[in-house]
Design a protein around this motif. Structure first.
Motif, mmCIF file in Angstrom:
data_model
loop_
_atom_site.group_PDB
_atom_site.id
_atom_site.type_symbol
_atom_site.label_atom_id
_atom_site.label_comp_id
_atom_site.label_asym_id
_atom_site.label_seq_id
_atom_site.Cartn_x
_atom_site.Cartn_y
_atom_site.Cartn_z
ATOM 1 N N GLY A 1 27.334 33.685 -48.208
ATOM 2 C CA GLY A 1 28.939 33.460 -49.114
ATOM 3 C C GLY A 1 28.693 33.399 -50.333
ATOM 4 O O GLY A 1 29.581 32.681 -51.034
ATOM 5 N N ARG B 1 33.817 38.098 -38.445
ATOM 6 C CA ARG B 1 33.062 37.015 -39.551
ATOM 7 C C ARG B 1 31.977 36.079 -38.616
ATOM 8 O O ARG B 1 32.047 35.838 -37.669
ATOM 9 C CB ARG B 1 34.209 36.046 -39.901
ATOM 10 C CG ARG B 1 35.090 36.810 -40.960
ATOM 11 C CD ARG B 1 36.182 36.134 -41.734
ATOM 12 N NE ARG B 1 36.883 36.615 -42.800
ATOM 13 C CZ ARG B 1 36.531 37.004 -44.002
ATOM 14 N NH1 ARG B 1 35.414 36.579 -44.331
ATOM 15 N NH2 ARG B 1 37.188 37.706 -44.548
ATOM 16 N N ASN B 2 31.013 35.862 -39.664
ATOM 17 C CA ASN B 2 29.903 35.015 -39.135
ATOM 18 C C ASN B 2 30.383 33.209 -38.519
ATOM 19 O O ASN B 2 31.340 32.868 -39.595
ATOM 20 C CB ASN B 2 28.895 35.145 -40.123
ATOM 21 C CG ASN B 2 27.678 34.054 -39.564
ATOM 22 O OD1 ASN B 2 27.544 32.994 -39.794
ATOM 23 N ND2 ASN B 2 26.771 34.848 -39.010
ATOM 24 N N GLY B 3 29.939 32.900 -37.513
ATOM 25 C CA GLY B 3 30.564 31.742 -37.124
ATOM 26 C C GLY B 3 30.124 30.524 -38.134
ATOM 27 O O GLY B 3 30.693 29.423 -38.190
ATOM 28 N N THR B 4 29.055 30.618 -38.726
ATOM 29 C CA THR B 4 28.327 29.697 -39.586
ATOM 30 C C THR B 4 28.956 29.753 -40.918
ATOM 31 O O THR B 4 29.292 28.857 -41.575
ATOM 32 C CB THR B 4 26.863 29.756 -39.571
ATOM 33 O OG1 THR B 4 26.241 29.641 -38.530
ATOM 34 C CG2 THR B 4 26.323 28.749 -40.302
ATOM 35 N N PHE B 5 29.223 31.008 -41.665
ATOM 36 C CA PHE B 5 29.337 30.910 -43.193
ATOM 37 C C PHE B 5 30.690 31.579 -43.246
ATOM 38 O O PHE B 5 31.221 31.883 -44.171
ATOM 39 C CB PHE B 5 28.479 31.887 -43.713
ATOM 40 C CG PHE B 5 27.189 31.586 -43.638
ATOM 41 C CD1 PHE B 5 26.469 30.207 -44.283
ATOM 42 C CD2 PHE B 5 25.816 32.205 -42.864
ATOM 43 C CE1 PHE B 5 25.180 29.908 -44.082
ATOM 44 C CE2 PHE B 5 24.743 31.695 -42.748
ATOM 45 C CZ PHE B 5 24.313 30.551 -43.549
ATOM 46 N N ASN B 6 31.340 32.179 -42.151
ATOM 47 C CA ASN B 6 32.817 32.776 -42.133
ATOM 48 C C ASN B 6 32.856 33.808 -43.153
ATOM 49 O O ASN B 6 33.697 34.056 -43.936
ATOM 50 C CB ASN B 6 33.829 31.723 -42.585
ATOM 51 C CG ASN B 6 35.064 32.144 -42.577
ATOM 52 O OD1 ASN B 6 35.453 32.831 -41.504
ATOM 53 N ND2 ASN B 6 36.199 31.841 -43.250
ATOM 54 N N THR B 7 31.710 34.887 -43.069
ATOM 55 C CA THR B 7 31.595 35.903 -43.971
ATOM 56 C C THR B 7 31.631 37.111 -42.939
ATOM 57 O O THR B 7 31.195 37.020 -41.815
ATOM 58 C CB THR B 7 30.579 35.870 -44.922
ATOM 59 O OG1 THR B 7 29.345 35.479 -44.057
ATOM 60 C CG2 THR B 7 30.639 35.010 -45.971
ATOM 61 N N HIS C 1 29.681 39.656 -41.755
ATOM 62 C CA HIS C 1 28.347 39.895 -41.873
ATOM 63 C C HIS C 1 27.947 41.300 -41.179
ATOM 64 O O HIS C 1 27.225 41.908 -41.512
ATOM 65 C CB HIS C 1 27.686 38.935 -40.953
ATOM 66 C CG HIS C 1 27.935 39.026 -39.453
ATOM 67 N ND1 HIS C 1 29.148 38.283 -39.024
ATOM 68 C CD2 HIS C 1 27.215 39.145 -38.418
ATOM 69 C CE1 HIS C 1 29.226 37.969 -37.849
ATOM 70 N NE2 HIS C 1 28.173 38.899 -37.183
#
Length: 587
Positions: free
Chosen positions: A141, A320-326, A328
């Motif tokens: 991110g 979106r990525n569960g950890t970074f909300n990007t 991926h």
């Protein structure tokens, strides 16, 4: 979300910096690439194309303020010719971004290698690793800052001016004569060679299109900010690009030009000012090039997200990525293809430059032609319009010559664009989902997923009903009208209510269909998105004020049109209307 005054933080100086960090990198590798095609006539062709650059820059000013929502070639082409052509423009700019990522990464490490020769054998691997690191940063991110861009752009511009200044004050008469002689066309050059050189030299101004992506972030009044930013871009490019090209071709020894074509500017700095200036060039060039590579990655996955939103690419790309909300998956695609390009080309700058021209000139042509079309529809026939048509004609000629002359670039760019368009049409028309649904087990999985989603709506979203529930209450709340909604449309809802009441109906069916493949979700339900819930509840509220019963139907399907048609059939309505905030179509 529409850009607001608070989100528009870029003044003209910051906008210039962001654009210069993209377009300003071309001076570091284009002279060497172009030298491989036209040799000592390189400065002449860059100078010749500078005129076209100025004309195109003036058009990009208008493209930017006409599209305050941003989107560049995708938006302007969609407005001129429709969504599918806008998608094609998006595919072309994606090819451009893929090659920008690759060529900027390779060039960045080439300049580092000019100061640290030990890394030369590992340029390809280092470039791939560099793109991989940028991929990781984007997934985590990390974002670029306009303030950082300003520092880097100013540093690069100042170092370039120092190189130019030192060269001018230290050159003797023989060197002056050598440089000035390179500004004219070579003797005996044919008309076709002239066209090839002109077409190739457009690479010197790659990155110009980035200003049209900044519109949502630029301060109001948008016209003034855009004009000032583009004026700064034109001035800084005219001062640096043709001059540095002429100095490097005129002053560098022939042997060095043949062996160090990837590093002309740092070698020029060494010749005119010694090791200190060379290291300054290496530092600013490598950092700016890697910054440009990251900008291209960001641009690529934002184009992907826009195409997903438009229904042209699978929604899984926007997950979106569960950890970074990007996003991926989008980032992974945006970086894996440039890495593959670097490996297959072995980092050869001339080959990368040839491949780059396909998407670059294609995006220029579509943007320029789209603006001409919009101006024509508005009744513009003034000298500015015809000058714009001339600009488009120049770009079409340049692109056509490149398509013929650089066949490998045409094959690569054409293949990527064709695959992208085939995917877009397939997603748009649900070909891939329909194909998978022919497999019985997958069809059963989808049915289970849809049933689980409808059960979730029945249990948790009071006030909304499924299609099955609407059929059950049909004897009590019958209607001859079905309103299919895509977003909150107060005016169109009122129009639907008026028509229903005019037919003597006591109720009005309103349906919102969420498109979701649901192929491998099993019993995991799909939670309704906020927009759909908000849209149906807005319809409910409108009905209360007009004394009519609104039946708000939430449905899920991989094909919205098919779901709406099925709903009209099972509800036995004689008329249905598909509405969005901008349009309505009746069937």
């Amino acid at each position: 979300m529409e850009p607001t005054k608070d989100t528009r933080q870029l003044n003209w100086l910051l906008a210039w910096a962001v654009v210069f960090c993209d377009i300003g990198t071309s001076v570091y590798y284009v002279p060497g690439i172009l030298y491989g095609h036209v040799h000592d006539a390189t400065p002449f062709f860059v100078l010749l194309t500078t005129g076209g650059f100025i004309l195109l820059s003036l058009k990009y000013i208008e493209i930017s303020w006409r599209n305050p929502e941003g989107g560049g070639v995708v938006t302007i082409t969609t407005k001129a010719f429709g969504p599918m052509w806008g998608c094609l423009g998006g595919m072309l700019i994606t090819v451009d971004y893929f090659l920008t990522t690759a060529i900027s990464a390779v060039a960045g490490f080439q300049y580092i290698g000019s100061a640290f020769n030990a890394i030369d054998p590992q340029i390809v691997l280092l470039s791939c690793a560099g793109v991989g690191v940028l991929a990781g940063l984007n997934i985590i991110g990390i974002r670029e800052s306009a303030s950082v861009a300003l520092v880097m752009a100013c540093a690069s511009f100042v170092v370039n001016l120092i190189v130019i200044g030192v060269a001018i004050f230290t050159m003797d008469a023989i060197q002056w004569n050598a440089v000035l002689n390179k500004l004219g066309p070579a003797h005996g050059i044919s008309s076709y060679e002239l066209l090839v050189g002109f077409a190739s030299a457009w690479l010197a101004f790659s990155g110009l299109e980035s200003i049209s992506q900044l519109s949502p972030a630029m301060r109001f009044p948008l016209r003034r900010t855009t004009r000032r930013a583009m004026a700064a871009v034109m001035i800084t490019m005219i001062v640096t690009s043709p001059v540095l090209t002429a100095l490097s071709i005129g002053l560098l020894p022939e042997q060095l030009k043949a062996t160090e074509s990837e590093r002309f500017i740092s070698e020029l700095g060494l010749i005119v000012g010694g090791l200190g200036i060379k290291l300054a060039v290496v530092l600013t060039a490598s950092s700016l090039l890697l910054f440009a590579s990251n900008t291209a990655i960001i641009g690529t996955y934002h184009v992907f997200l826009a195409l997903v939103k438009g229904g042209f690419l699978p929604k899984i790309i926007a997950v979106r990525n569960g950890t970074f909300n990007t996003p991926h998956i989008a980032v992974a695609i945006a970086t894996s293809i440039p890495v593959l390009v670097i490996l297959l080309s072995r980092g050869e700058m001339k080959l990368l430059g040839d491949m780059y021209a396909f998407g670059l000139l294609g995006a220029f042509v579509f943007s320029s032609l789209s603006l001409d079309t919009i101006r024509w529809r508005l009744g513009r026939r003034d000298p500015v319009f015809w000058l714009g048509v001339l600009t488009t004609a120049m770009l079409v000629v340049a692109w056509g010559v490149n398509l013929i002359e650089k066949q490998l670039a045409t094959y690569f760019g054409g293949a990527v664009t064709a695959i992208g368009m085939l995917t877009a049409v397939g997603v748009r028309r649900a070909w891939f989902v329909d194909l998978l649904l022919r497999i019985p087990i997958i069809h059963r999985l989808q049915t289970r997923a849809y049933r689980a989603s409808e059960d979730l709506v029945e249990d948790q979203l009071k006030g909304l009903v499924t299609l099955a529930e609407a059929v059950e209450v049909k004897p009590l709340y019958s209607s001859s009208t079905l309103l299919a909604l895509r977003d909150e449309s107060p005016r169109l809802i009122q129009e639907g209510i008026t028509r229903a009441k005019g037919r003597g109906d006591a109720a009005l069916y309103c349906i919102y269909v969420e498109e979701w493949p649901g192929l491998f979700a099993g019993d995991t339900p799909h939670a309704p998105n906020e927009e759909g819930v908000r849209t149906l509840r807005a319809a409910l509220q409108a009905g209360r004020h007009r004394n009519i019963e609104i039946i708000p139907i939430w449905a899920v399907s991989h094909n919205a049109a098919e779901a709406i048609s099925n709903a009209a059939k099972v509800l036995d309505v004689r008329r249905f209307t598909i509405c969005s905030a901008a349009e309505s179509s009746r069937g």
